[in-house]
Each structure stands twice: as C-alpha cells, then as structure tokens.
Design a protein around this motif. Structure first.
Motif, PDB file in Angstrom:
ATOM      1  N   SER A 263       0.831  -1.208   0.000  1.00 35.35           N
ATOM      2  CA  SER A 263       0.000   0.000   0.000  1.00 35.35           C
ATOM      3  C   SER A 263       0.861   1.252   0.000  1.00 35.35           C
ATOM      4  N   PRO A 264       0.389   2.300  -0.641  1.00 34.57           N
ATOM      5  CA  PRO A 264       1.084   3.584  -0.545  1.00 34.57           C
ATOM      6  C   PRO A 264       0.887   4.207   0.829  1.00 34.57           C
ATOM      7  N   LEU A 265       1.600   5.272   1.058  1.00 31.40           N
ATOM      8  CA  LEU A 265       1.490   6.011   2.309  1.00 31.40           C
ATOM      9  C   LEU A 265       0.088   6.598   2.452  1.00 31.40           C
ATOM     10  N   TYR A 266      -0.507   6.423   3.640  1.00 31.05           N
ATOM     11  CA  TYR A 266      -1.836   6.977   3.919  1.00 31.05           C
ATOM     12  C   TYR A 266      -1.763   8.219   4.801  1.00 31.05           C
ATOM     13  N   GLY A 267      -0.782   8.263   5.702  1.00 30.05           N
ATOM     14  CA  GLY A 267      -0.707   9.378   6.638  1.00 30.05           C
ATOM     15  C   GLY A 267       0.354   9.129   7.685  1.00 30.05           C
ATOM     16  N   PHE A 268       0.209   9.826   8.810  1.00 27.96           N
ATOM     17  CA  PHE A 268       1.185   9.706   9.894  1.00 27.96           C
ATOM     18  C   PHE A 268       0.470   9.619  11.233  1.00 27.96           C
ATOM     19  N   ALA A 269       1.052   8.813  12.130  1.00 29.05           N
ATOM     20  CA  ALA A 269       0.562   8.750  13.501  1.00 29.05           C
ATOM     21  C   ALA A 269       1.138   9.921  14.291  1.00 29.05           C
ATOM     22  N   ALA A 270       0.600  10.140  15.469  1.00 29.44           N
ATOM     23  CA  ALA A 270       1.032  11.278  16.283  1.00 29.44           C
ATOM     24  C   ALA A 270       2.500  11.195  16.670  1.00 29.44           C
ATOM     25  N   ASP A 271       3.065   9.990  16.693  1.00 34.03           N
ATOM     26  CA  ASP A 271       4.483   9.845  17.042  1.00 34.03           C
ATOM     27  C   ASP A 271       5.403  10.114  15.858  1.00 34.03           C
ATOM     28  N   GLY A 272       4.836  10.399  14.685  1.00 33.66           N
ATOM     29  CA  GLY A 272       5.616  10.734  13.508  1.00 33.66           C
ATOM     30  C   GLY A 272       5.874   9.583  12.559  1.00 33.66           C
ATOM     31  N   TYR A 273       5.545   8.351  12.983  1.00 34.10           N
ATOM     32  CA  TYR A 273       5.780   7.202  12.104  1.00 34.10           C
ATOM     33  C   TYR A 273       4.681   7.094  11.046  1.00 34.10           C
ATOM     34  N   PRO A 274       5.024   6.600   9.854  1.00 36.98           N
ATOM     35  CA  PRO A 274       4.053   6.539   8.752  1.00 36.98           C
ATOM     36  C   PRO A 274       2.971   5.477   8.984  1.00 36.98           C
ATOM     37  N   ILE A 275       1.822   5.726   8.378  1.00 38.34           N
ATOM     38  CA  ILE A 275       0.727   4.757   8.347  1.00 38.34           C
ATOM     39  C   ILE A 275       0.472   4.397   6.888  1.00 38.34           C
ATOM     40  N   TYR A 276       0.461   3.103   6.598  1.00 42.56           N
ATOM     41  CA  TYR A 276       0.176   2.616   5.248  1.00 42.56           C
ATOM     42  C   TYR A 276      -1.158   1.883   5.235  1.00 42.56           C
ATOM     43  N   GLY A 277      -1.664   1.620   4.044  1.00 42.00           N
ATOM     44  CA  GLY A 277      -2.915   0.883   3.901  1.00 42.00           C
ATOM     45  C   GLY A 277      -2.751  -0.571   4.294  1.00 42.00           C
ATOM     46  N   VAL A 278      -3.745  -1.379   3.989  1.00 42.13           N
ATOM     47  CA  VAL A 278      -3.803  -2.753   4.487  1.00 42.13           C
ATOM     48  C   VAL A 278      -2.859  -3.700   3.742  1.00 42.13           C
ATOM     49  N   HIS A 279      -2.398  -3.353   2.573  1.00 40.97           N
ATOM     50  CA  HIS A 279      -1.660  -4.310   1.744  1.00 40.97           C
ATOM     51  C   HIS A 279      -0.168  -4.351   2.086  1.00 40.97           C
ATOM     52  N   HIS A 280       0.321  -5.567   2.345  1.00 41.19           N
ATOM     53  CA  HIS A 280       1.742  -5.789   2.616  1.00 41.19           C
ATOM     54  C   HIS A 280       2.511  -6.033   1.322  1.00 41.19           C
ATOM     55  N   ALA A 281       1.870  -6.665   0.388  1.00 42.18           N
ATOM     56  CA  ALA A 281       2.480  -6.986  -0.914  1.00 42.18           C
ATOM     57  C   ALA A 281       1.355  -7.298  -1.883  1.00 42.18           C
ATOM     58  N   ASN A 282       1.692  -7.598  -3.113  1.00 43.37           N
ATOM     59  CA  ASN A 282       0.700  -7.936  -4.125  1.00 43.37           C
ATOM     60  C   ASN A 282      -0.164  -9.108  -3.656  1.00 43.37           C
ATOM     61  N   GLY A 283      -1.448  -8.841  -3.418  1.00 46.16           N
ATOM     62  CA  GLY A 283      -2.380  -9.881  -3.001  1.00 46.16           C
ATOM     63  C   GLY A 283      -2.232 -10.338  -1.565  1.00 46.16           C
ATOM     64  N   VAL A 284      -1.392  -9.661  -0.773  1.00 43.87           N
ATOM     65  CA  VAL A 284      -1.159 -10.062   0.623  1.00 43.87           C
ATOM     66  C   VAL A 284      -1.564  -8.915   1.537  1.00 43.87           C
ATOM     67  N   ARG A 285      -2.521  -9.175   2.422  1.00 40.29           N
ATOM     68  CA  ARG A 285      -2.995  -8.156   3.342  1.00 40.29           C
ATOM     69  C   ARG A 285      -2.244  -8.265   4.665  1.00 40.29           C
ATOM     70  N   SER A 286      -1.908  -7.141   5.243  1.00 39.66           N
ATOM     71  CA  SER A 286      -1.276  -7.127   6.561  1.00 39.66           C
ATOM     72  C   SER A 286      -2.232  -7.705   7.585  1.00 39.66           C
ATOM     73  N   GLN A 287      -1.671  -8.410   8.563  1.00 35.49           N
ATOM     74  CA  GLN A 287      -2.493  -9.119   9.543  1.00 35.49           C
ATOM     75  C   GLN A 287      -2.175  -8.686  10.968  1.00 35.49           C
ATOM     76  N   SER A 288      -3.201  -8.302  11.707  1.00 39.69           N
ATOM     77  CA  SER A 288      -3.038  -8.016  13.128  1.00 39.69           C
ATOM     78  C   SER A 288      -2.798  -9.313  13.882  1.00 39.69           C
ATOM     79  N   CYS A 289      -1.987  -9.230  14.924  1.00 40.30           N
ATOM     80  CA  CYS A 289      -1.742 -10.400  15.781  1.00 40.30           C
ATOM     81  C   CYS A 289      -2.519 -10.315  17.088  1.00 40.30           C
ATOM     82  N   TRP A 290      -3.481  -9.416  17.151  1.00 35.85           N
ATOM     83  CA  TRP A 290      -4.388  -9.371  18.296  1.00 35.85           C
ATOM     84  C   TRP A 290      -5.509 -10.379  18.070  1.00 35.85           C
ATOM     85  N   LYS A 291      -5.772 -11.210  19.069  1.00 39.41           N
ATOM     86  CA  LYS A 291      -6.742 -12.302  18.963  1.00 39.41           C
ATOM     87  C   LYS A 291      -7.897 -12.083  19.943  1.00 39.41           C
ATOM     88  N   THR A 292      -9.052 -12.651  19.590  1.00 35.86           N
ATOM     89  CA  THR A 292     -10.195 -12.583  20.504  1.00 35.86           C
ATOM     90  C   THR A 292     -10.153 -13.733  21.499  1.00 35.86           C
TER      91      THR A 292
END
Length: 455
Positions: A263-292
C-alpha cells in the motif's frame, strides 16, 4: 447580599466544572479537532528552504494549493492548506500541518453498497423513504444527499446519530525524526485523534469512549458499536471532527491502493511514524496479531462459565498469565446490546477491548503479521503502521514511537485492567453531542434562577 452571594457561588461552580483536571478530553486525546499541543517558541520555515525538502513528512500531503472549496460546505476548503517545518528551542524539528479536516472524497455507487444500505436493520426509519435514494453507478461527492433521515446532521449523507463535520482548523505537529519509545514507556492511544491522513482527515483509535453500563470495564469498540453510524466512506464526525476508525475506503480509492503492491502512504501517527494501507504486498494483506478471547467454559482465556464475561486477563500482552475477577461483569456473549444510535447487536467476543490479547508468536507466521502496535519494519519502509481488517484496525493500542509535548496527542498512561476506575463514558460524540459547556451554563442559570426563591 444573599442573592449576590448565590450568584457568585453559581459562577464559581460554572468555572470549576468548565475546566476539568488536565484541561482536555477523556483519555488525553484530541477528540474535537483544532490545535492540541503546539509550540510557542518554535521558529518556522518552508519545507523547501529546510533540510527536509525531500522528506515524506514534507512532500506527501495533499495540498489544496488552489483553494478548492468543499462540495457541500461552500465556505470550507478541502484537504491540507499548508505544511511547514518548525524547530523548537530545544532543537527538535517538526512538520506543522494545517488542515480543515474536510476531504474531497467521491464514491461511485456499486451493487454491494446499495444492497448493504437497504439491508440496514433500521432502514425503514434511517432513510426518509425507507430506502436509500442512491442509484447504481452514480458518483457522489462527499456529503451528497443519499436519503438518510437524521436530526443530528440533515445533509442526507450521514445516518442518524453523528453530527455534521465542520472546519476543524487543525494545526498538527509531527516529529520529523521520530524515535521509538523507551522500553516500558509506550503510550496508550487515546479516545480521539491518534493520526492524520494525507488529506488532513483524522484517524481515531479503536474506542468510542463508552463502556458496558458505563462502568469503565468492558470498553466498546467503535467499529462494532458504530457499524451503522458510518457514511459510505467509512467515516463520521464527533464534535465536528470528521474521522475514520478503520480502513478509509474512499481515500484508498482516491490514491489508487488496489492491492497490486505494498500500500502507498496513507498518513502519519502522532508519534511521527508513517501509516500505510492494508496491503503488505501484491495480493497479501497485513495481519493483526491481536486475537479474541475464547469464552467457552474450558478455555484458558474464558471465565469458567460458557459465554460469561466475569473476568479479565491479567496481562493482555501475555494471556498465559491467566485471568482475574472483573470489577463489574460484562454481558454474556449471547446478550443483545444496543448502540447509542439505537442499533442492536449480539455481543460476541470482540465487541469490547477486554476481549482481546496479543499473540506474540503470531509474527513468526510471516512478514505480513504485525507487532503489538499494529506495525512492523521491512525493506525501504522502515518502521511503519498498517490499517488492518481486524482489531486494532489502526495504530495501537499503544504507540511504537515516543510522543512529544508539542504533538496533538499527549502521553496518557491509561490502560484498562478491569478495575473499573479508568472509564469515562462521555462517548466520542457520535450519537449525542451535548457539550460540557452547555451543561455548565444550564447549571449556572438554574442556580441563578432558583437561588433567590430559596432564601
């Protein structure tokens, strides 16, 4: 003299109530937009004349250089108005972004969205005619009337509950050289703005600032309870500040994030680090490791009785430490709960912050799996956050980087441990926006009116 004394007392009460401890919204966040933080002793310069002329914190913003006005708010400019570099007296450099917080989104109506709108559980009352007036294939500007019937915002673009967005007049400071927080000093994200998209629109965290029975233990997830409060661009306003709690679909379309690459750059968090969209690579979505949590009777993350929410995890970053009794019980996982806007949901695991834990082994499953802050570092990107499909959806629930006093989010050590002492159920203003100042004025007027009669 007694009458004068009562009037003085009333005014004193008004002043005290109007200035809560800390002078800010619950959780230390930037809930209503505008300038939070800031720098009185900074020297400012244009990006082009600074050492940061080619830095992404200078070059990436969507600048409205032609003064384009909003399609529905004729006196409000869209997107970002300016970006400069400021240097504090202590030598820290910041990108200073000024923005209204009003985007210039467009949305072309597709069949899935049309069907979803008309299948809303309260469609009969949510829409003026019982169904959306939107038509397939029509392109709508942000704020166009698609038939919603709301007394909070009568534009027809927003469902009942949220107020209309307004010019947030933001002046936001982002550190040009962000640094990781010291060990054990990662600040919690707050119940308000935690980042900003490149168009100046706010990114809010997981919370809607409400909890079950207003007891401060089982804290609502905004994306669950506000499912039917969002517009078709996945946003809404609180105190006039338009924002997103999850993937901003209209922004993704605007910048062409189609999943064909990282994903391209979407914005910045308050700490200054970049925020990108959901895509990690072609056809691969980034995955949270927080579980229910599994609330079955025999589960180690449950409470001994199937579906019961009577315990909280001792450590949400290490579920193996077990559980402890909650100060207040939550709803069972089969209980129906209602949102502020009158929509009903079955409170399955995942509706509350205390339903989640971080699985530290998860990151071994692949590069697309994220750390406890919903970010990672790889290749040319350095450390960065991602939007994700699941909790926490955005950066959080703690920041990776150090926060600055100049920034629009101040460090807040708030962390719910189930004690019930941390909650402040003022809400993020999405269903009912009664300002604290209004309550103060009502209280003062009541005292001024009733005092003479009581003497």
């Amino acid at each position: 003299s007694n009458d004068i004394m009562w009037k003085v007392f009333a005014l004193c009460v008004a002043l005290v109530v109007a200035q809560p401890p800390g002078g800010g919204p619950p959780g230390g966040g930037g809930g209503g937009g505008g300038t939070v933080g800031g720098c009185d002793d900074c020297d400012t310069a244009s990006c082009s004349s600074s050492d940061y002329a080619d830095d992404i914190r200078c070059t990436s913003w969507i600048i409205n250089s032609e003064g384009t006005m909003s399609a529905i708010f004729s006196s409000v400019e869209v997107n970002v108005q300016s970006v400069q570099v400021a240097t504090s007296s202590s030598g820290i450099d910041y990108a200073v972004v000024k923005a209204t917080g009003i985007p210039d989104y467009t949305f072309t109506m597709d069949q899935d969205t049309l069907d979803w709108l008309n299948a809303r559980p309260n469609a009969d009352t949510d829409f003026t005619g019982g169904a959306t007036t939107a038509t397939l294939g029509t392109t709508y500007d942000f704020g166009d009337d698609i038939g919603y019937d709301s007394s909070s915002c009568t534009k027809g673009w927003w469902p009942p509950g949220p107020v209309c967005p307004d010019d947030a007049a933001k002046e936001l400071y982002f550190p040009m050289n962000p640094t990781p927080a010291a060990d054990g000093e990662n600040c919690a994200t707050t119940r308000g703005q935690i980042g900003t998209l490149l168009n100046g629109v706010s990114v809010y965290d997981w919370s809607d600032a409400m909890s079950y029975n207003s007891e401060g233990v089982w804290e609502n997830l905004a994306i669950k309870f506000e499912k039917y409060d969002l517009d078709i661009c996945s946003g809404h306003a609180a105190n006039g500040d338009y924002h997103h709690h999850n993937i901003p679909n209209c922004f993704a379309a605007e910048i062409g994030d189609d999943g064909g690459a990282h994903s391209p750059l979407y914005g910045f968090a308050a700490d200054g680090y970049p925020i990108y969209g959901v895509h990690h690579a072609n056809g691969v979505r980034s995955q949270s490791c927080w579980k229910t949590r599994d609330y079955s009777a025999s589960s180690s993350t449950g409470c001994g009785t199937a579906g019961a929410r009577t315990c909280v995890l001792k450590d949400q970053y290490d579920a193996s430490k077990g559980t402890t009794e909650a100060a207040y019980d939550g709803p069972t996982t089969s209980t129906t709960v209602s949102s502020q806007s009158g929509n009903d949901f079955v409170a399955t695991s995942g509706f509350y912050f205390q339903d989640y834990y971080y699985d530290s082994d998860c990151t071994e499953s692949g590069d697309q799996y994220l750390d406890e802050h919903n970010g990672h570092s790889h290749g040319k990107y350095g450390y960065h956050y991602h939007f994700t499909d699941t909790f926490p959806y955005v950066p959080g629930p703690t920041f990776y980087g150090a926060l600055h006093d100049t920034g629009f989010v101040q460090c807040d050590t708030y962390y719910s441990d189930g004690s019930g002492d941390d909650g402040d159920d003022s809400g993020d203003g999405d269903a009912a926006n009664i300002s604290s100042l209004s309550l103060v004025l009502v209280f003062a007027v009541a005292l001024l009116t009733l005092a003479p009669a009581a003497l």
